[in-house]
Design a protein around this motif. Sequence first.
Motif, mmCIF file in Angstrom:
data_model
loop_
_atom_site.group_PDB
_atom_site.id
_atom_site.type_symbol
_atom_site.label_atom_id
_atom_site.label_comp_id
_atom_site.label_asym_id
_atom_site.label_seq_id
_atom_site.Cartn_x
_atom_site.Cartn_y
_atom_site.Cartn_z
ATOM 1 N N PHE A 165 -3.876 2.864 -16.540
ATOM 2 C CA PHE A 165 -3.317 1.958 -15.953
ATOM 3 C C PHE A 165 -2.598 2.236 -14.605
ATOM 4 O O PHE A 165 -2.417 3.472 -14.637
ATOM 5 N N ILE A 166 -2.672 1.603 -13.614
ATOM 6 C CA ILE A 166 -2.455 1.676 -12.019
ATOM 7 C C ILE A 166 -0.652 1.255 -11.967
ATOM 8 O O ILE A 166 -0.756 0.020 -12.197
ATOM 9 N N ASP A 167 0.013 2.100 -11.760
ATOM 10 C CA ASP A 167 1.424 1.463 -11.245
ATOM 11 C C ASP A 167 1.476 0.655 -10.378
ATOM 12 O O ASP A 167 1.262 1.397 -8.998
ATOM 13 N N SER A 187 3.676 1.967 -7.310
ATOM 14 C CA SER A 187 3.593 3.090 -6.444
ATOM 15 C C SER A 187 2.143 3.150 -6.005
ATOM 16 O O SER A 187 2.005 4.074 -5.193
ATOM 17 N N CYS A 188 1.122 2.403 -6.386
ATOM 18 C CA CYS A 188 -0.402 2.359 -5.539
ATOM 19 C C CYS A 188 -0.185 2.013 -4.206
ATOM 20 O O CYS A 188 0.751 1.043 -3.769
ATOM 21 N N ILE A 189 -0.640 3.045 -3.300
ATOM 22 C CA ILE A 189 -0.667 2.756 -2.118
ATOM 23 C C ILE A 189 -1.867 1.979 -1.383
ATOM 24 O O ILE A 189 -2.133 2.162 0.000
ATOM 25 N N ASP A 190 -2.667 1.505 -2.155
ATOM 26 C CA ASP A 190 -3.879 0.789 -1.859
ATOM 27 C C ASP A 190 -4.981 1.521 -0.976
ATOM 28 O O ASP A 190 -5.394 0.926 -0.210
ATOM 29 N N CYS A 191 -5.104 2.774 -1.470
ATOM 30 C CA CYS A 191 -6.048 3.578 -0.741
ATOM 31 C C CYS A 191 -7.310 3.302 -1.270
ATOM 32 O O CYS A 191 -8.356 3.418 -0.273
ATOM 33 N N GLY A 192 -7.739 2.759 -2.145
ATOM 34 C CA GLY A 192 -8.876 2.427 -2.878
ATOM 35 C C GLY A 192 -9.907 3.490 -3.100
ATOM 36 O O GLY A 192 -10.927 3.612 -3.600
ATOM 37 N N ALA A 193 -9.336 4.841 -3.229
ATOM 38 C CA ALA A 193 -9.866 6.290 -3.448
ATOM 39 C C ALA A 193 -10.344 5.925 -5.076
ATOM 40 O O ALA A 193 -11.529 6.306 -5.307
ATOM 41 N N CYS A 194 -9.828 5.402 -5.905
ATOM 42 C CA CYS A 194 -10.160 5.241 -7.409
ATOM 43 C C CYS A 194 -11.341 4.201 -7.455
ATOM 44 O O CYS A 194 -12.076 4.469 -8.528
ATOM 45 N N VAL A 195 -11.345 3.386 -6.737
ATOM 46 C CA VAL A 195 -12.760 2.489 -6.918
ATOM 47 C C VAL A 195 -13.856 2.990 -6.963
ATOM 48 O O VAL A 195 -14.696 2.808 -8.162
ATOM 49 N N ALA A 229 -1.797 -4.064 -4.799
ATOM 50 C CA ALA A 229 -1.996 -3.243 -5.483
ATOM 51 C C ALA A 229 -3.611 -3.039 -6.338
ATOM 52 O O ALA A 229 -4.058 -4.378 -6.187
ATOM 53 N N PHE A 230 -4.072 -1.939 -6.625
ATOM 54 C CA PHE A 230 -5.274 -1.952 -7.500
ATOM 55 C C PHE A 230 -5.080 -2.111 -8.971
ATOM 56 O O PHE A 230 -4.095 -1.622 -9.353
ATOM 57 N N VAL A 231 -5.969 -2.827 -9.506
ATOM 58 C CA VAL A 231 -5.861 -2.981 -11.065
ATOM 59 C C VAL A 231 -6.983 -2.586 -11.998
ATOM 60 O O VAL A 231 -8.085 -2.793 -11.428
ATOM 61 N N ILE A 274 -8.173 11.703 -8.770
ATOM 62 C CA ILE A 274 -8.378 11.346 -7.500
ATOM 63 C C ILE A 274 -7.202 10.524 -6.821
ATOM 64 O O ILE A 274 -7.355 10.652 -5.483
ATOM 65 N N CYS A 275 -6.337 10.027 -7.566
ATOM 66 C CA CYS A 275 -5.239 9.285 -6.990
ATOM 67 C C CYS A 275 -4.139 10.191 -6.170
ATOM 68 O O CYS A 275 -3.601 11.163 -6.816
ATOM 69 N N PRO A 276 -4.043 10.069 -5.074
ATOM 70 C CA PRO A 276 -3.400 10.886 -4.199
ATOM 71 C C PRO A 276 -1.586 10.943 -4.430
ATOM 72 O O PRO A 276 -1.015 11.842 -4.182
ATOM 73 N N VAL A 277 -1.297 9.740 -5.150
ATOM 74 C CA VAL A 277 0.059 9.644 -5.510
ATOM 75 C C VAL A 277 0.274 9.631 -6.712
ATOM 76 O O VAL A 277 1.381 9.355 -7.358
ATOM 77 N N ASP A 278 -0.713 9.744 -7.716
ATOM 78 C CA ASP A 278 -0.512 10.296 -9.070
ATOM 79 C C ASP A 278 -0.042 9.031 -9.711
ATOM 80 O O ASP A 278 0.903 9.203 -10.638
ATOM 81 N N CYS A 279 -0.546 8.128 -9.546
ATOM 82 C CA CYS A 279 -0.149 6.783 -10.003
ATOM 83 C C CYS A 279 -0.733 6.156 -11.221
ATOM 84 O O CYS A 279 -0.540 4.931 -11.645
ATOM 85 N N ILE A 280 -1.708 6.927 -11.593
ATOM 86 C CA ILE A 280 -2.681 6.248 -12.790
ATOM 87 C C ILE A 280 -2.365 7.049 -14.116
ATOM 88 O O ILE A 280 -2.480 8.421 -14.362
ATOM 89 N N GLU A 281 -2.092 6.266 -15.203
ATOM 90 C CA GLU A 281 -1.715 6.933 -16.535
ATOM 91 C C GLU A 281 -2.406 6.390 -17.636
ATOM 92 O O GLU A 281 -2.927 5.098 -17.508
HETATM 93 FE FE1 SF4 Z 1 -4.262 5.602 -6.606
HETATM 94 FE FE2 SF4 Z 1 -5.528 4.673 -4.209
HETATM 95 FE FE3 SF4 Z 1 -6.188 3.898 -6.554
HETATM 96 FE FE4 SF4 Z 1 -3.982 3.232 -5.484
HETATM 97 S S1 SF4 Z 1 -6.004 2.725 -4.729
HETATM 98 S S2 SF4 Z 1 -4.281 3.670 -7.781
HETATM 99 S S3 SF4 Z 1 -3.009 4.869 -4.637
HETATM 100 S S4 SF4 Z 1 -6.255 6.145 -5.824
#
Ligand code: SF4
Length: 77
Positions: free
Chosen positions: A34-36, A39-47, A2-4, A20-27
């Motif tokens: 925090f990233i759950d 649920s994080c799918i490791d897409c890296g979009a948030c980085v 996961a991303f942290v 930006i998170c496609p699975v809505d896992c940042i709260e």
């Molecule tokens: Fe969301 Fe992707 Fe970032 Fe994980 S890596 S928190 S899925 S945007």
Amino acid sequence: MAFVITQPCIAEKSGECVSICPVDCIEAGEDQFFIDPNSCIDCGACVAACPVNAIVDENSLGPDQEFFLEKAESFFD
Ligand code: SF4
């Protein structure tokens, strides 16, 4: 894996990552976002969205950053 979200978020807490998170896992927590990790799918979009480079992939966490993964796990417990 996961991303942290790490230390720089605490001073910034800008929140660009949330929408930006496609699975809505940042709260939002009290002092940072925090990233759950479950649920994080490791897409890296948030980085790239983070203006302070606070988001690190789990496997690249330094010894002084591992605490932030535990903090995220506790937040979503
Ligand atoms: Fe969301 Fe992707 Fe970032 Fe994980 S890596 S928190 S899925 S945007």
